[in-house]
Design an enzyme around this catalytic site. Sequence first.
Site, PDB file in Angstrom:
ATOM      1  N   ASN A  44      23.408  47.691   4.627  1.00 34.69           N
ATOM      2  CA  ASN A  44      24.001  47.733   3.298  1.00 34.69           C
ATOM      3  C   ASN A  44      23.640  46.594   2.352  1.00 34.69           C
ATOM      4  OD1 ASN A  44      25.692  50.105   3.768  1.00 34.69           O
ATOM      5  ND2 ASN A  44      26.732  48.788   5.228  1.00 34.69           N
ATOM      6  N   TYR A  45      23.114  45.499   2.883  1.00 34.83           N
ATOM      7  CA  TYR A  45      22.934  44.333   2.024  1.00 34.83           C
ATOM      8  C   TYR A  45      21.511  43.812   1.928  1.00 34.83           C
ATOM      9  CZ  TYR A  45      27.948  43.988   1.604  1.00 34.83           C
ATOM     10  OH  TYR A  45      29.258  44.259   1.309  1.00 34.83           O
ATOM     11  N   LEU A  46      20.690  44.123   2.909  1.00 37.70           N
ATOM     12  CA  LEU A  46      19.358  43.537   2.913  1.00 37.70           C
ATOM     13  C   LEU A  46      18.348  44.502   2.317  1.00 37.70           C
ATOM     14  CD1 LEU A  46      19.543  41.959   6.458  1.00 37.70           C
ATOM     15  CD2 LEU A  46      19.964  40.884   4.242  1.00 37.70           C
TER      16      LEU A  46
END
Length: 680
Positions: free
Chosen positions: A637-639
């Site tokens: 979800n973030y990288l």
Amino acid sequence: PCSLHVHTLYTHRHKDKHKDKELRHKEQKKDKEREKVKHSNSEHREHSDKKHRDKDKVKNFDGSGERHREKQDKDKRREEKVCFLKIRFFSGIVFFVLSSVLNYHLFHKHVVIHLVSGCRWEEERATDGSKWRFLEHKGPVLAPPYEPLPGHVRFFYDGKPMKLSAAAEEVATFFAKMLDHEYTTKDIFRKNFYKDWRKEMTSEEKSKITDLTKCNFTEMSEYFKAQSEARKQMSKEEKLKIREENERILQEYGFCVMDNHKERIGNFRIEPPGLFRGRGDHPKMGMLKRRIRPEDIIINCSKDSKHPKPPQGTRWKEVRHDNKVTWLVSWTENIQGSIKYIMLNPSSRIKGEKDWQKYETARRLKKCVDRLRAQYRDDWKSKEMRIRQRAVALYFIDKLALRAGNEKEEGETADTVGCCSLRVEHIKLYPKMDDQEYVVEFDFLGKDSIRYYNKMPVEKRVFKNLQLFLENKQPEDDLFDRLNTSILNKHLQELMDGLTAKVFRTYNASITLQQQLKELTSPEESIPAKILSYNRANRAVAILCNHQRAPPKTFEKSMQNLQTKIDEKQKQLSTARKQLKGAKTEHKASHGDGSKKMVEVKRKAVQRLEEQLMNLQMQATDREENKQIALGTSKLNYLDPRISVAWVKKWDVPIEKIYNKTQREKFAWAIDMAEEDYEF
DNA sequence: GATACGACTTGTATTTAATCGT
DNA sequence: ACGATTAAATACAAGTCGTATC
């Protein structure tokens, strides 16, 4: 360890600031211009409607660059590349075969348009805020009906067997199935369950059953345990049969057609009834999650598609044709009264594009983050309390990657907080702690009631501000009483188009990964060592985002197993080394061909064992360091996946070592797009 | 500006499938 | 081939954020 890590992770920023000083000047100029343009634009469309605004937003994202002339060329080039890649990406997804001749023609028409004019259909879709033009699916798979227990499985009340009505029995089985779980010992859970269970009882049962502690579900529980045991013991053929049936359902209900593509659906099954399991100290745990009937379900699809059929004798609540949303099916859940959806799989075009867009927003933040930081530092000195609070909160969000922290209705959910909803009781101020000054200690429950604990030295000005915010307040009062997420996000929106609090998490996670990868990867190390480096970079992000996990129950044991393996390898290695030595001395004595070969063979064996030992040790380190940290969430979800793809290409690491099959499908757009030199 | 609602993303827990060593 | 581990898939809860409504 958390604060230490976060601290070291963030030291690079100061370095960067010097580097970026001149750049910042330019950036500021540009931004001023941009704002001017924006201003005049907004005057222009003072009376324009929502649709117009949406249009502009999309255009900005697509990089058509109407607002920035200097960037136009570059953006155009990028757009072209992107369109090309999109074609590659989407043609990579399996095309479905259309059965009807009409549809077949339509299909070809679209493909032709698509290929001739780049991603024209994309633009069409984007400009009016609609998410698709055609959507056809088979509807949801409903929960299987309740099967009453066989006669020999009894429920006991007050020591005596008692036959329950079907409705009451079903709810009782939900409880019985959870008997081994800690939940059933919790007071709130039992109370809520009992209350809802009674609603399902006949009046006779109601008058008879008056005390939950007198209820004995063990025979039911044993029965279910035996059932699941029996499932495990099933013959191969039976298992295969079940698997085939599941596959058939997947093929029938697991896919839909959206704009010329067959797409995988994420969750095509309606959630079955059961007892609600909230996380943390949830006031509603144990309540009955009721069965969803066709009459509760809203279907969303194209007008001109084949509508899904409700089961015989039933009807859907509604069939609508709303292409401004992405969901296929929805229903209202009875615990919180919220809406649940059936949506597409992450590998779908609609999700992939949104994901890409998210990282593009984060990259735009990268370009102006220095200006923003300078601004909130400046705002710490503001005369206005609300601005100071806003600035300190933003500092926390940026530096500690805290979530925004919406207000929640009291008594409806577990008591958890994010940045804007922090209360006085969640922080402690230490003017001096050990050898550090102005330390803030955070201790609160965040999303999913996961504890956030961190000690961070802050700048004097922040510290003084916090002291000010705390004045004359009770522990349960809000720390930022003049602030909420709406105010904060409105402010952020003014600073950068599309900026919200959560973008900082994405930005900081991705930039940290990129920096850590640069720092940790050394060119000469082996592939397993590189993977360890990658995981360490990933871990740095997970720590930043506080993605913890409970150490697996079998952690110690599996660690030991690995250690014995390592010991064994070591033994093998030392004997192999001895043999090599022996072979060498023999060769020195004889100088024969045979002995020479022997030396080579032994040398190879030693080499192989050394390698294996190294890999095992690497695995052990990785696992040990990962004991309490979950990498999955940040990875998914973030990288920005393009950072990983670029890294993999640069160091010739097989991508399967970083992304499994599902992840590769989800990130297909990035795998196609990113080259070795990609910079976040 | 408070509040509710709807849509969509993020996150952990549980279940199921794949892999591994024997 | 088998049982134990481990990884992947699934389930669904719990956030964020934009918008409508009063």
